[in-house]
Each structure stands twice: as structure tokens, then as C-alpha cells.
Motif scaffolding. Sequence first.
Motif, mmCIF file in Angstrom:
data_model
loop_
_atom_site.group_PDB
_atom_site.id
_atom_site.type_symbol
_atom_site.label_atom_id
_atom_site.label_comp_id
_atom_site.label_asym_id
_atom_site.label_seq_id
_atom_site.Cartn_x
_atom_site.Cartn_y
_atom_site.Cartn_z
ATOM 1 N N TYR A 197 -74.430 42.877 -4.943
ATOM 2 C CA TYR A 197 -74.878 42.850 -3.555
ATOM 3 C C TYR A 197 -74.584 41.511 -2.886
ATOM 4 C CZ TYR A 197 -76.884 47.117 -5.269
ATOM 5 O OH TYR A 197 -77.025 48.359 -5.851
ATOM 6 N N HIS A 198 -74.541 40.459 -3.666
ATOM 7 C CA HIS A 198 -74.066 39.182 -3.139
ATOM 8 C C HIS A 198 -72.588 39.309 -2.754
ATOM 9 C CE1 HIS A 198 -73.650 34.814 -2.712
ATOM 10 N NE2 HIS A 198 -72.503 34.947 -3.348
ATOM 11 N N ASP A 199 -71.822 39.951 -3.630
ATOM 12 C CA ASP A 199 -70.394 40.155 -3.351
ATOM 13 C C ASP A 199 -70.190 41.063 -2.142
ATOM 14 O OD1 ASP A 199 -69.835 38.560 -5.521
ATOM 15 O OD2 ASP A 199 -69.423 40.234 -6.887
ATOM 16 N N PHE A 200 -71.048 42.091 -2.027
ATOM 17 C CA PHE A 200 -70.959 43.009 -0.890
ATOM 18 C C PHE A 200 -71.195 42.255 0.414
ATOM 19 C CE2 PHE A 200 -72.656 45.965 2.223
ATOM 20 C CZ PHE A 200 -71.869 47.096 2.075
ATOM 21 N N ALA A 201 -72.177 41.369 0.416
ATOM 22 C CA ALA A 201 -72.475 40.576 1.610
ATOM 23 C C ALA A 201 -71.269 39.732 2.007
ATOM 24 C CB ALA A 201 -73.698 39.687 1.361
ATOM 25 N N LYS A 202 -70.680 39.051 1.034
ATOM 26 C CA LYS A 202 -69.531 38.201 1.334
ATOM 27 C C LYS A 202 -68.338 39.020 1.817
ATOM 28 C CE LYS A 202 -71.412 34.256 0.379
ATOM 29 N NZ LYS A 202 -71.689 33.312 1.494
ATOM 30 N N LYS A 203 -68.105 40.144 1.189
ATOM 31 C CA LYS A 203 -66.985 41.008 1.554
ATOM 32 C C LYS A 203 -67.076 41.468 3.008
ATOM 33 C CE LYS A 203 -64.818 45.443 0.378
ATOM 34 N NZ LYS A 203 -64.873 46.634 -0.516
ATOM 35 N N HIS A 204 -68.289 41.696 3.473
ATOM 36 C CA HIS A 204 -68.488 42.218 4.821
ATOM 37 C C HIS A 204 -68.779 41.128 5.847
ATOM 38 C CE1 HIS A 204 -68.732 45.953 2.533
ATOM 39 N NE2 HIS A 204 -68.518 46.588 3.676
ATOM 40 N N GLY A 205 -68.612 39.873 5.452
ATOM 41 C CA GLY A 205 -68.743 38.786 6.405
ATOM 42 C C GLY A 205 -70.164 38.393 6.760
ATOM 43 N N VAL A 206 -71.129 38.827 5.930
ATOM 44 C CA VAL A 206 -72.522 38.455 6.174
ATOM 45 C C VAL A 206 -72.702 36.967 5.860
ATOM 46 C CG1 VAL A 206 -74.929 38.873 5.506
ATOM 47 C CG2 VAL A 206 -73.289 40.791 5.601
ATOM 48 N N THR A 207 -73.403 36.261 6.709
ATOM 49 C CA THR A 207 -73.700 34.843 6.467
ATOM 50 C C THR A 207 -74.972 34.745 5.641
ATOM 51 O OG1 THR A 207 -72.671 34.204 8.560
ATOM 52 C CG2 THR A 207 -74.173 32.619 7.539
ATOM 53 N N VAL A 208 -74.888 34.101 4.492
ATOM 54 C CA VAL A 208 -76.006 34.048 3.547
ATOM 55 C C VAL A 208 -76.417 32.607 3.288
ATOM 56 C CG1 VAL A 208 -76.783 34.602 1.207
ATOM 57 C CG2 VAL A 208 -75.282 36.199 2.435
ATOM 58 N N TYR A 209 -77.709 32.325 3.465
ATOM 59 C CA TYR A 209 -78.284 31.031 3.106
ATOM 60 C C TYR A 209 -79.319 31.257 2.006
ATOM 61 C CZ TYR A 209 -76.232 29.120 7.376
ATOM 62 O OH TYR A 209 -75.353 28.715 8.362
ATOM 63 N N THR A 210 -79.065 30.666 0.853
ATOM 64 C CA THR A 210 -80.011 30.779 -0.249
ATOM 65 C C THR A 210 -81.084 29.701 -0.131
ATOM 66 O OG1 THR A 210 -78.821 29.269 -1.718
ATOM 67 C CG2 THR A 210 -78.115 31.595 -1.709
ATOM 68 N N MET A 211 -82.099 29.788 -0.985
ATOM 69 C CA MET A 211 -83.119 28.751 -0.997
ATOM 70 C C MET A 211 -82.524 27.399 -1.395
ATOM 71 S SD MET A 211 -85.880 29.847 0.233
ATOM 72 C CE MET A 211 -86.776 28.333 -0.132
ATOM 73 N N ALA A 212 -81.464 27.422 -2.194
ATOM 74 C CA ALA A 212 -80.794 26.160 -2.544
ATOM 75 C C ALA A 212 -80.187 25.511 -1.303
ATOM 76 C CB ALA A 212 -79.717 26.407 -3.594
ATOM 77 N N ASP A 213 -79.673 26.323 -0.387
ATOM 78 C CA ASP A 213 -79.127 25.781 0.861
ATOM 79 C C ASP A 213 -80.211 25.098 1.694
ATOM 80 O OD1 ASP A 213 -76.485 26.729 0.426
ATOM 81 O OD2 ASP A 213 -77.097 28.731 1.079
ATOM 82 N N LEU A 214 -81.439 25.587 1.563
ATOM 83 C CA LEU A 214 -82.536 25.035 2.357
ATOM 84 C C LEU A 214 -83.054 23.715 1.798
ATOM 85 C CD1 LEU A 214 -84.588 28.257 3.196
ATOM 86 C CD2 LEU A 214 -82.522 27.354 4.253
ATOM 87 N N GLU A 215 -82.518 23.291 0.657
ATOM 88 C CA GLU A 215 -82.894 21.988 0.116
ATOM 89 C C GLU A 215 -82.163 20.852 0.829
ATOM 90 O OE1 GLU A 215 -82.209 22.044 -4.062
ATOM 91 O OE2 GLU A 215 -83.634 23.672 -4.448
ATOM 92 N N THR A 216 -81.052 21.170 1.450
ATOM 93 C CA THR A 216 -80.258 20.143 2.136
ATOM 94 C C THR A 216 -80.333 20.257 3.653
ATOM 95 O OG1 THR A 216 -78.284 21.560 1.964
ATOM 96 C CG2 THR A 216 -78.653 19.944 0.211
ATOM 97 N N ARG A 217 -80.816 21.401 4.156
ATOM 98 C CA ARG A 217 -80.964 21.605 5.589
ATOM 99 C C ARG A 217 -82.280 22.304 5.873
ATOM 100 N NH1 ARG A 217 -76.120 24.586 8.371
ATOM 101 N NH2 ARG A 217 -77.430 24.040 10.145
#
Length: 317
Positions: A197-217
Amino acid sequence: MKKSLRHLQPAGEAIFKDRFTTKANELLMPWNGGITGDIGLVGIPLSKPSISHSGASLAPGAIRSALQSYTTYSGEEGLNLTDRIIDYGDIYMDPTDIIGNHQRIFEGLQDVFQTNAVNNWLLLGGDHSISYSAIKAYAQHQTVGVIQFDAHHDLRNVEDGGPTNGTPFRRLLDDQVIEGENLVQIGIRDFTNARAYHDFAKKHGVTVYTMADLETRTVKSIAEQEILKLAEKVDAIYLSVDMDVLDQAFAPGCPAIGPGGMDSKSLLDSITLAASHQKVTAMDIVEIDPTIDFRNMTSRVAAYVLLSFMKGMRRGR
């Protein structure tokens, strides 16, 4: 001659009242077919499609009740919230007909949106499956972008279990109700989703921010950036707030609680920021089970999310 009874008031009305204080639930006004206002509210009490045990059908009432916990005054902004909330009530849910319920949500919201009585909408779930029908109805006559606050992608396939609370955004993409590039997911959590489902999101151009991304922003800065991007491409922006985006410490009443999630202040600040943009005109709040909540903590956060949306409206419009 009927004798009056001293000190008695109608059931539920014998409560303390401060003459200078307005409680947030006093903003609710039942729809009567003729009034107009700033915000419309609809309850969608559906939890049968939930993958895990859920009493989310009880959440609309619990959130409305939790508004009694707050006043209408924002000390931070120095203003009173006076926007009238037109309460359309709850959409009828059949005890067993899941597909029919999703259709009823779609048809019921179509009718509600066509009243043109308000310009902004608050939808109280229910589990996250309600977002498919809600967004589908909202996108009938406009292009819609979605900011999804969630620990999960909710992009599961429908073959393994039908239209559950894990499938709403897969269905929206498959049915071309929204474009993948117009879906932003914030707060996706570790050990909570499958690689497919992570791959599906990327394939369809969905923008994904994980909790790890929220450690820097900050969540707020991400929401601001993505709303500005979406505003250039769509007619309206819809916020979908799955309360399990919050860490279990802040939302114990979610069916899918877990550690490593967002704190409530980050979510509230982001909602206020988002609602200040004129194209952000609708929000749903989903995945609260009042039967497993602790001291109504999660319903109270949801009510605060609602008020934060209203504060953002007053700030930016």
C-alpha cells in the motif's frame, strides 16, 4: 390546581449556568429547512465496516456532547466564535446493509450539500469508510483535494474484505473521484501498513509524510505547504481527520491506538492553519469509539478539532 415543585427543572437542564459564558454546544441549531449559517454539521454513525471491533457509530453524539466542555471564547485570538452551526442530524444507517449505508451517505450528503444553506461542512463519523461516500458527494460538481491526517494509508484492496474502513482512499482513486496527486497523507506510522500500500500510494502520485518526516518539520508547516499546492489545482480542499493519527496517549478511544503518533497540539494547530484558507471548506472526523474511551478524552479532542476549524475560519476569511 397543579402545585409547582420548587427547585426542579426539566431533565438535563438543571446545570450550572454562568451568565457571561457561552458553551460551544449552544452554537448548534437544528436544520428546519429555512435557516442559513456559516457551518453545516452532519453525523454519520457507521461502524459496521470496521476491520476491528468498533463502536464508532456512537461518536457523533459523543462529540456533540463534548462541545459542552468548551466555551466559544478564544483567548489566543481575542474573539468569540459566533458562527452558527446548522445541525442536520444523523444519516440513517441500516443495521446490516453496508453497501446500502454507503449509498445512503452519498445520497444524504448530496441532498444536504444542495441546500446551499452554508459554505463549510463538518462531518462526524463513524469509521473511516464514511469518507469514500462523503468525498464522492462533495466532488460531484467540483474538483477536490484531500489532506488526510492518519496513521494508515487506508488504501487496502477491496477483494479481501469489501469496502471497509481500510479502503476509502483506494476506492476514491480507483473510481477516479480524486486524483492521486491531489491526496496528501500526513502522519503515516511505522509498523501500521503493508509495503504494497505504500507502493500503491507512490505509484498513484499520493504525497506521503510519515511520522519520521515530522521529526524534521512541523505538521503545521507541511499542511501549509501542501494546501498552497492543492489550492492551485482544485476547487475545494477537504480535511479527513482520522483520530488514530494521534499517539495513544492523546486518543485512547480509537479502535487502532498505537505509540509513536502525533501529539494533539500539533494536530490542532494544523487544523486551524488549514481552515484559514478559503478553499478548505469541509472536514470529517472519524475513528472514535466512545465505549473504550477514557473520560471522553478522544471525543473532547475531536470537539476541540471542530473548534480549531472554526477558529481558523475566523482568522483567515
